[in-house]
Design an enzyme around this catalytic site. Structure first.
Site, short mmCIF file in Angstrom:
data_model
loop_
_atom_site.label_atom_id
_atom_site.label_comp_id
_atom_site.label_asym_id
_atom_site.label_seq_id
_atom_site.Cartn_x
_atom_site.Cartn_y
_atom_site.Cartn_z
N ASP A 1 0.86 -1.26 -0.14
CA ASP A 1 -0.04 -0.16 0.09
C ASP A 1 0.76 1.23 0.12
OD1 ASP A 1 -2.94 -0.91 1.29
OD2 ASP A 1 -1.43 -2.09 1.65
N GLU B 1 -5.04 7.66 0.42
CA GLU B 1 -5.50 6.91 1.67
C GLU B 1 -4.44 6.98 2.90
OE1 GLU B 1 -6.58 2.90 1.14
OE2 GLU B 1 -7.17 2.81 3.29
N ASP C 1 -6.19 5.30 -4.30
CA ASP C 1 -6.40 4.54 -3.22
C ASP C 1 -5.25 3.55 -3.91
OD1 ASP C 1 -6.74 2.36 -1.57
OD2 ASP C 1 -8.91 2.62 -1.67
N ILE D 1 -3.60 0.78 -2.73
CA ILE D 1 -4.27 -0.44 -2.77
C ILE D 1 -5.77 -0.50 -2.39
CG2 ILE D 1 -4.54 -3.08 -2.12
CD1 ILE D 1 -1.29 -3.04 -2.14
N ASP D 2 -6.69 -0.65 -3.27
CA ASP D 2 -8.18 -0.80 -2.62
C ASP D 2 -8.64 -2.13 -2.86
OD1 ASP D 2 -10.61 0.16 -2.12
OD2 ASP D 2 -11.44 -0.25 -4.03
N THR E 1 -7.42 -4.08 0.42
CA THR E 1 -6.03 -4.57 0.91
C THR E 1 -6.40 -6.08 1.77
OG1 THR E 1 -5.38 -2.47 1.48
CG2 THR E 1 -4.39 -4.16 2.72
N ASP F 1 -12.12 5.53 -2.41
CA ASP F 1 -12.69 4.13 -2.65
C ASP F 1 -13.86 4.16 -3.83
OD1 ASP F 1 -11.61 2.45 -0.88
OD2 ASP F 1 -12.48 3.40 0.79
N1 LIG Z 1 -16.69 -0.99 8.04
C1 LIG Z 1 -16.68 -0.77 6.54
N2 LIG Z 1 -17.64 -0.66 5.94
C2 LIG Z 1 -17.69 -0.32 4.44
N3 LIG Z 1 -16.32 0.01 3.95
C3 LIG Z 1 -15.39 -0.37 4.64
C4 LIG Z 1 -15.39 -0.63 6.09
N4 LIG Z 1 -13.93 -0.77 6.43
C5 LIG Z 1 -13.22 -0.81 5.49
N5 LIG Z 1 -13.89 -0.24 4.30
C6 LIG Z 1 -13.62 0.15 2.94
O1 LIG Z 1 -13.65 -1.03 1.95
C7 LIG Z 1 -12.69 -0.96 1.12
C8 LIG Z 1 -12.76 -2.08 0.39
O2 LIG Z 1 -13.86 -2.27 -0.35
P1 LIG Z 1 -14.55 -3.66 -0.52
O3 LIG Z 1 -15.45 -4.28 0.30
O4 LIG Z 1 -15.32 -3.39 -1.94
O5 LIG Z 1 -13.43 -4.74 -1.01
C9 LIG Z 1 -11.71 -0.63 1.99
O6 LIG Z 1 -10.56 0.08 0.86
P2 LIG Z 1 -8.84 -0.56 1.30
O7 LIG Z 1 -8.63 -1.80 1.17
O8 LIG Z 1 -8.27 0.46 0.41
O9 LIG Z 1 -8.48 -0.03 2.72
C10 LIG Z 1 -12.07 0.44 3.07
O10 LIG Z 1 -11.96 1.70 2.54
MG LIG Z 2 -10.12 1.26 -0.59
MG LIG Z 3 -6.52 1.10 0.27
MG LIG Z 4 -7.00 0.71 3.89
#
Ligand SMILES: Nc1ncnc2c1ncn2[C@@H]1O[C@H](COP(=O)(O)O)[C@@H](OP(=O)(O)O)[C@H]1O
Ligand SMILES: [Mg+2]
Ligand SMILES: [Mg+2]
Ligand SMILES: [Mg+2]
Length: 421
Positions: free
Chosen positions: A116, A141, A204, A206-207, A209, A357
Site C-alpha cells: 500500500d 489514503e 487508493d 491498494i483498494d 487490502t 474508494d
Molecule cells: N466497515 C466498513 N464499511 C464499509 N467499507 C469499509 C469498511 N471498512 C473498510 N472499508 C472500505 O472498504 C474498502 C474495500 O472495499 P471492498 O469491500 O469493496 O473490497 C476498503 O478499502 P481499502 O482496502 O483501500 O482500505 C475500505 O476503505
Molecule cells: Mg479502498
Molecule cells: Mg486502500
Molecule cells: Mg485501507
C-alpha cells in the site's frame, strides 16, 4: 495539503539529479497480448492510439466542468496509466512473497501493507515526474504516521527498497535512489483535502487490502478531480482476468491472469487493456433491462456491505443469479464491461465513504454508460473533501435498470434497518 510537504516533494522530484530522458512512454515493452479471444459481446476492439481515445463517441454521463468546451486530459491520463501500471508491478511482486512482517494494523484496525505504501509512493512520484509543469495536489489514503515510529524502521527500509527496485527495473527515470526520508515525504504528499476548486488527484494505492492479503482481487485506483468532478480514472486490477467473471463463470477468477487496466476520460468512453500491454478495447456496461438476466456484485467482506440487504433488494427486483462477491473497485471495472449489471454497497450506518474508494471506479462505469447514485438517487458528489457525503449506500447499474433498482432499494431499506457502527 500542508504547503511544506508540497514544497518538499516538489523539491525532491525536481531537484533529483535525474532526467526522465528515456523517451519510452510506458513500462518496459512486453509482447503484445491480443484480445481477440475475449468472449463478452460488450468488448469492441479499437485502434490503440491516443487519438482514437479522444475521437471516439461516448456514452458519458458525467457533466464536464465546462460543458461547452471539452477539456483534454490526455497527458494526465497517460501519466495516470503509467503510474498505476508501475504501482501494480510493485504490488504483484509483493503479493508473490508476502511476509507476515509486511502487514501492519492501522489505528482503525484495518490492514496496511508495504505494498500500500510502496504503491502510494510510486504513483505520486510518477505523476510528478510525468507532469512537472502542473500544480500537484493528491488526496490519498495512506499517511506516514505509523512509519515514523521507531518500531517501523525495518518496514520503512523494505518499502524504500521495493520502490527503488521498481523504479530501477522499469528504467524510465534516471534518478538516484530515494532515501527513507524521501519516501516518508512522498507518502505525505497525499494529504490534500481535495474539494470543489482546482485539480486534485485521488488515490487508493491498494483498494481491497484484505483481498490483496488473501491473494484475491484488489485495485490501484487513481482518479482526477477538476472543479469537484471526476474527469479521468484508472483502475489497475492485477488479479482480474480479461475474460468475463459473470455469475456462473467465476472459475475465471481462479485462473492465472495478466490483469486488467481500465481507463476512462470524461466524454471519451472507457477502455480496457491487459496490464502486460495490449491494444485497448472500448467497453460498455450491460444493457439488459430485464432484472432476471442481471447479476450483481457486492463486497466479499460482509463487514463492508450488508449481504442480507443486497439479497433482499435482488429478490425484490427479480434477480435470479447469485451475487458475485469480490473485493475492491475491480467491481466497477467488471461492471463497466458488462460482467454483471448491478453493484450494491450498504455499509453499516455511520460509516463514512472516502472519495478514493469510488472516484476512479465511478468514472470507469459512467463513461461505459453506467450510472451511480446513493440510495436516495442522488449522484455521488466528490467535491466535499476526503469523504463522500451521501445517504445510505451506493448503487451502480445501467440507465435502464436504475429506476426499478432504486425503487427496490428504497422499499428494502424501509423493511430492513442497517446496524449502527
Ligand atoms: N466497515 C466498513 N464499511 C464499509 N467499507 C469499509 C469498511 N471498512 C473498510 N472499508 C472500505 O472498504 C474498502 C474495500 O472495499 P471492498 O469491500 O469493496 O473490497 C476498503 O478499502 P481499502 O482496502 O483501500 O482500505 C475500505 O476503505
Ligand atoms: Mg479502498
Ligand atoms: Mg486502500
Ligand atoms: Mg485501507
Amino acid at each position: 495539503m500542508a504547503m511544506s510537504s508540497i514544497t518538499a516533494v516538489a523539491r525532491l522530484v525536481h531537484l533529483t539529479p535525474s532526467i526522465s530522458s528515456n523517451p519510452k512512454p510506458f513500462l518496459s515493452p512486453k509482447p503484445l497480448f491480443t484480445l481477440f479471444s475475449l468472449k463478452s459481446s460488450s468488448y469492441s476492439p479499437i485502434i490503440s492510439s491516443s487519438s482514437s481515445l479522444n475521437s471516439s463517441s461516448s456514452s458519458s454521463s458525467a457533466a464536464a466542468p465546462n460543458s461547452s468546451i471539452r477539456m483534454s486530459y490526455d497527458k494526465q491520463l497517460a501519466a495516470a496509466k503509467k503510474a498505476a501500471s508501475l504501482a501494480a508491478t510493485l504490488c504483484q511482486n509483493v503479493q508473490k512473497g508476502l511476509l507476515q512482517s509486511d502487514v501492519q494494523s492501522k489505528s482503525d484496525k484495518s490492514p496496511v501493507t508495504v505494498a500500500d505504501y510502496g504503491s502510494q509512493v510510486l504513483v505520486s512520484f510518477v505523476l510528478q515526474k510525468e507532469l512537472p509543469d502542473q500544480a500537484f495536489s493528491l488526496v490519498a489514503e495512506e499517511d506516514s504516521g505509523d512509519l515514523r515510529k521507531e518500531e517501523s524502521q525495518e518496514t520503512l527500509q523494505r518499502i524504500t527498497k521495493l520502490v527503488n527496485d521498481t523504479i530501477a527495473n522499469d528504467g524510465s527515470y534516471k534518478v538516484s535512489p530515494l532515501s527513507e526520508g524521501d519516501v516518508l515525504t512522498i507518502i505525505d504528499s497525499g494529504m490534500s483535502e481535495g474539494g470543489p476548486n482546482g485539480q486534485h488527484w485521488v488515490l487508493d494505492p491498494i483498494d481491497g487490502t484484505k483481498g490483496f492479503l488473501r491473494g484475491d482481487q484488489y485495485a490501484i485506483a487513481l482518479g482526477l478531480l477538476d472543479e469537484g468532478k471526476v474527469v479521468l480514472g484508472v483502475l489497475a486490477c492485477p488479479n482480474l482476468p480479461l475474460e468475463s467473471i459473470a455469475s456462473g463463470n467465476q472459475s475465471a477468477l481462479n485462473k492465472a491472469s495478466a490483469g486488467c487496466l481500465f481507463s476512462a476520460q470524461l466524454s471519451c468512453g472507457t477502455y480496457m487493456e491487459s496490464l502486460e500491454g495490449s491494444p485497448p478495447v472500448k467497453v460498455h456496461v450491460s444493457n439488459t433491462e430485464n432484472p432476471e438476466e442481471a447479476s450483481f456484485f457486492e463486497s466479499y467482506e460482509a463487514a463492508h456491505s450488508s449481504h442480507s440487504l443486497s439479497g433482499s433488494i435482488a429478490k425484490k427486483l427479480g434477480v435470479k443469479a447469485p451475487p458475485v462477491r469480490i473485493d475492491s473497485q475491480a467491481k466497477y471495472g467488471a461492471l463497466s464491461r458488462g460482467d454483471g449489471a448491478i453493484y450494491l454497497r450498504f455499509p453499516n450506518k455511520g460509516y463514512r465513504e472516502k472519495i478514493w474508494d469510488h472516484a476512479a471506479g465511478y468514472i470507469v462505469v459512467a463513461e461505459a454508460g453506467g450510472v451511480a447514485s446513493d440510495a436516495a438517487g442522488e449522484p455521488l458528489d466528490f467535491s466535499k473533501g476526503r469523504y463522500l457525503d451521501l445517504d445510505t449506500g451506493i448503487i451502480v447499474t445501467n440507465r435502464k435498470l436504475m429506476p426499478a433498482l432504486l425503487k427496490a432499494v428504497q422499499d428494502s431499506l424501509k423493511e430492513e434497518v442497517l446496524p449502527s457502527l
